[in-house]
Scaffold this active site. Structure first.
Site, short mmCIF file in Angstrom:
data_model
loop_
_atom_site.label_atom_id
_atom_site.label_comp_id
_atom_site.label_asym_id
_atom_site.label_seq_id
_atom_site.Cartn_x
_atom_site.Cartn_y
_atom_site.Cartn_z
N SER A 26 36.14 -0.92 29.12
CA SER A 26 35.06 -1.91 29.19
C SER A 26 34.83 -2.49 30.58
O SER A 26 33.78 -3.05 30.84
CB SER A 26 35.31 -3.06 28.20
N LYS A 34 37.30 -9.68 31.19
CA LYS A 34 35.87 -9.47 31.48
C LYS A 34 35.52 -10.22 32.75
O LYS A 34 36.31 -11.00 33.28
CB LYS A 34 34.99 -9.98 30.34
#
Length: 175
Positions: free
Chosen positions: A27, A73
Protein backbone atom coordinates in the site's frame (compact mmCIF):
# COMPACT_ATOMS: atom_id res chain seq x y z
CA UNK A 1 24.12 -6.63 36.18
CA UNK A 2 25.21 -4.82 32.98
CA UNK A 3 23.06 -7.17 30.88
CA UNK A 4 20.00 -6.49 33.05
CA UNK A 5 20.62 -2.74 32.80
CA UNK A 6 20.96 -2.97 29.03
CA UNK A 7 17.72 -4.95 28.79
CA UNK A 8 15.86 -2.38 30.91
CA UNK A 9 17.16 0.47 28.73
CA UNK A 10 16.20 -1.43 25.56
CA UNK A 11 12.66 -2.05 26.82
CA UNK A 12 12.25 1.59 27.86
CA UNK A 13 13.51 2.88 24.50
CA UNK A 14 11.21 0.54 22.56
CA UNK A 15 8.21 1.32 24.75
CA UNK A 16 8.54 5.09 24.84
CA UNK A 17 10.89 6.36 22.10
CA UNK A 18 11.61 4.23 19.03
CA UNK A 19 10.19 1.06 17.58
CA UNK A 20 10.73 -0.80 14.35
CA UNK A 21 7.76 -1.75 12.19
CA UNK A 22 7.46 -4.27 9.37
CA UNK A 23 5.65 -3.31 6.14
CA UNK A 24 3.08 -6.08 5.46
CA UNK A 25 1.54 -4.87 2.18
CA UNK A 26 2.24 -2.93 -1.04
CA UNK A 27 0.00 0.00 0.00
CA UNK A 28 2.96 2.39 0.39
CA UNK A 29 4.87 1.34 -2.77
CA UNK A 30 7.21 2.61 -4.11
CA UNK A 31 8.21 4.50 -0.97
CA UNK A 32 7.96 1.37 1.17
CA UNK A 33 7.44 -2.14 -0.15
CA UNK A 34 6.37 -5.39 1.45
CA UNK A 35 8.92 -6.63 4.03
CA UNK A 36 10.72 -3.30 4.42
CA UNK A 37 11.33 -2.32 8.03
CA UNK A 38 11.16 1.23 9.31
CA UNK A 39 12.09 2.92 12.54
CA UNK A 40 9.31 4.97 14.12
CA UNK A 41 9.82 7.92 16.45
CA UNK A 42 7.10 7.54 19.07
CA UNK A 43 7.92 10.91 20.66
CA UNK A 44 7.79 13.01 17.47
CA UNK A 45 4.32 14.39 18.12
CA UNK A 46 5.09 15.23 21.72
CA UNK A 47 7.49 17.86 20.33
CA UNK A 48 5.50 19.16 17.33
CA UNK A 49 2.25 18.61 15.48
CA UNK A 50 1.55 16.28 12.59
CA UNK A 51 2.69 17.63 9.22
CA UNK A 52 1.34 16.94 5.75
CA UNK A 53 3.59 14.38 4.09
CA UNK A 54 4.57 12.61 7.32
CA UNK A 55 4.55 8.81 7.07
CA UNK A 56 2.80 7.67 10.24
CA UNK A 57 2.08 4.40 12.01
CA UNK A 58 -1.34 4.35 13.65
CA UNK A 59 -3.72 1.92 15.31
CA UNK A 60 -6.11 0.23 12.89
CA UNK A 61 -9.44 2.12 12.98
CA UNK A 62 -12.25 0.20 14.67
CA UNK A 63 -14.37 0.40 11.51
CA UNK A 64 -11.68 -1.30 9.39
CA UNK A 65 -11.50 -5.08 9.28
CA UNK A 66 -8.20 -6.90 9.40
CA UNK A 67 -5.74 -8.70 11.62
CA UNK A 68 -2.80 -6.30 11.49
CA UNK A 69 -2.86 -4.09 14.60
CA UNK A 70 -1.00 -1.04 13.24
CA UNK A 71 -1.12 0.51 9.76
CA UNK A 72 1.27 2.86 7.98
CA UNK A 73 0.18 5.63 5.59
CA UNK A 74 1.05 9.19 4.57
CA UNK A 75 -0.70 12.23 6.09
CA UNK A 76 -2.52 14.16 3.36
CA UNK A 77 -5.23 16.21 5.11
CA UNK A 78 -4.86 18.23 8.32
CA UNK A 79 -7.49 19.40 10.83
CA UNK A 80 -9.87 22.02 9.44
CA UNK A 81 -8.91 21.45 5.81
CA UNK A 82 -11.26 20.40 3.04
CA UNK A 83 -9.91 17.44 1.04
CA UNK A 84 -11.41 16.56 -2.31
CA UNK A 85 -10.42 13.94 -4.84
CA UNK A 86 -11.43 14.81 -8.37
CA UNK A 87 -9.96 14.15 -11.79
CA UNK A 88 -7.47 11.68 -10.32
CA UNK A 89 -5.88 14.28 -8.03
CA UNK A 90 -6.06 15.19 -4.35
CA UNK A 91 -6.98 18.80 -3.59
CA UNK A 92 -6.55 20.64 -0.32
CA UNK A 93 -8.88 23.62 0.06
CA UNK A 94 -9.26 23.62 -3.75
CA UNK A 95 -5.54 23.49 -4.62
CA UNK A 96 -4.02 20.41 -6.27
CA UNK A 97 -1.60 18.67 -3.91
CA UNK A 98 1.84 17.92 -5.38
CA UNK A 99 2.44 14.22 -4.66
CA UNK A 100 5.68 12.98 -6.27
CA UNK A 101 5.62 9.89 -4.03
CA UNK A 102 2.62 8.42 -5.93
CA UNK A 103 4.74 7.96 -9.07
CA UNK A 104 1.95 9.41 -11.21
CA UNK A 105 -0.78 7.02 -10.06
CA UNK A 106 -4.20 8.61 -10.15
CA UNK A 107 -6.25 8.77 -6.98
CA UNK A 108 -9.85 7.60 -7.07
CA UNK A 109 -12.22 9.08 -4.49
CA UNK A 110 -14.61 6.21 -3.91
CA UNK A 111 -12.87 2.89 -3.64
CA UNK A 112 -15.69 1.17 -1.74
CA UNK A 113 -13.62 -0.54 0.92
CA UNK A 114 -15.00 0.52 4.28
CA UNK A 115 -17.53 2.14 6.52
CA UNK A 116 -15.73 5.39 7.26
CA UNK A 117 -17.27 8.81 6.79
CA UNK A 118 -15.84 10.25 3.59
CA UNK A 119 -18.94 12.18 2.52
CA UNK A 120 -18.01 15.01 0.19
CA UNK A 121 -14.54 13.77 -0.71
CA UNK A 122 -15.63 13.52 -4.36
CA UNK A 123 -16.96 17.10 -4.52
CA UNK A 124 -15.38 20.54 -4.95
CA UNK A 125 -16.39 21.42 -1.39
CA UNK A 126 -14.50 18.36 -0.14
CA UNK A 127 -14.46 16.34 3.05
CA UNK A 128 -13.82 18.58 6.06
CA UNK A 129 -11.20 17.08 8.36
CA UNK A 130 -12.43 17.43 11.98
CA UNK A 131 -10.32 18.97 14.75
CA UNK A 132 -7.90 16.45 16.21
CA UNK A 133 -7.99 14.27 13.09
CA UNK A 134 -5.94 13.77 9.91
CA UNK A 135 -6.61 12.05 6.60
CA UNK A 136 -4.08 9.41 5.59
CA UNK A 137 -3.60 7.75 2.21
CA UNK A 138 -1.24 5.06 0.95
CA UNK A 139 1.27 6.10 -1.70
CA UNK A 140 0.11 3.19 -3.89
CA UNK A 141 -3.30 4.73 -4.59
CA UNK A 142 -4.55 1.83 -6.71
CA UNK A 143 -3.84 -0.74 -3.98
CA UNK A 144 -4.36 0.85 -0.58
CA UNK A 145 -7.10 0.58 1.99
CA UNK A 146 -6.69 3.97 3.58
CA UNK A 147 -8.62 7.08 4.63
CA UNK A 148 -10.85 6.65 1.59
CA UNK A 149 -12.08 3.50 3.35
CA UNK A 150 -12.12 4.46 7.03
CA UNK A 151 -12.25 8.26 6.96
CA UNK A 152 -10.08 10.64 8.98
CA UNK A 153 -8.19 9.12 11.91
CA UNK A 154 -7.91 10.55 15.41
CA UNK A 155 -4.46 12.02 16.02
CA UNK A 156 -4.45 10.17 19.37
CA UNK A 157 -4.35 6.87 17.44
CA UNK A 158 -0.98 7.76 15.87
CA UNK A 159 1.82 5.63 17.32
CA UNK A 160 4.57 7.72 15.75
CA UNK A 161 6.32 9.03 12.64
CA UNK A 162 8.33 6.67 10.45
CA UNK A 163 11.58 8.44 9.66
CA UNK A 164 14.09 5.90 8.36
CA UNK A 165 14.15 2.62 6.46
CA UNK A 166 16.35 0.16 8.34
CA UNK A 167 15.85 -2.96 6.19
CA UNK A 168 16.88 -4.04 3.62
CA UNK A 169 20.38 -2.55 3.81
CA UNK A 170 20.22 -1.50 0.14
CA UNK A 171 17.35 0.89 0.94
CA UNK A 172 18.63 2.17 4.29
CA UNK A 173 17.98 5.88 4.61
CA UNK A 174 15.56 8.61 5.58
CA UNK A 175 11.95 8.94 4.57
Amino acid sequence: MVVVGALVVAVLVRTFAFEQFWIPSPSMSNTLVRNDRVLVNKLAYEVHGVHRGDVVVFERPKNQEGTIKDLIKRVVGLPGEHVSIMGGTVRIDGRVLDEPYTDGLETEANVGCGLGDTKGIDTEAGLRIPAGHVLVLGDNRVNSQDGRCFGPIDEDSIVGRAFVIIWPPSKMGGL
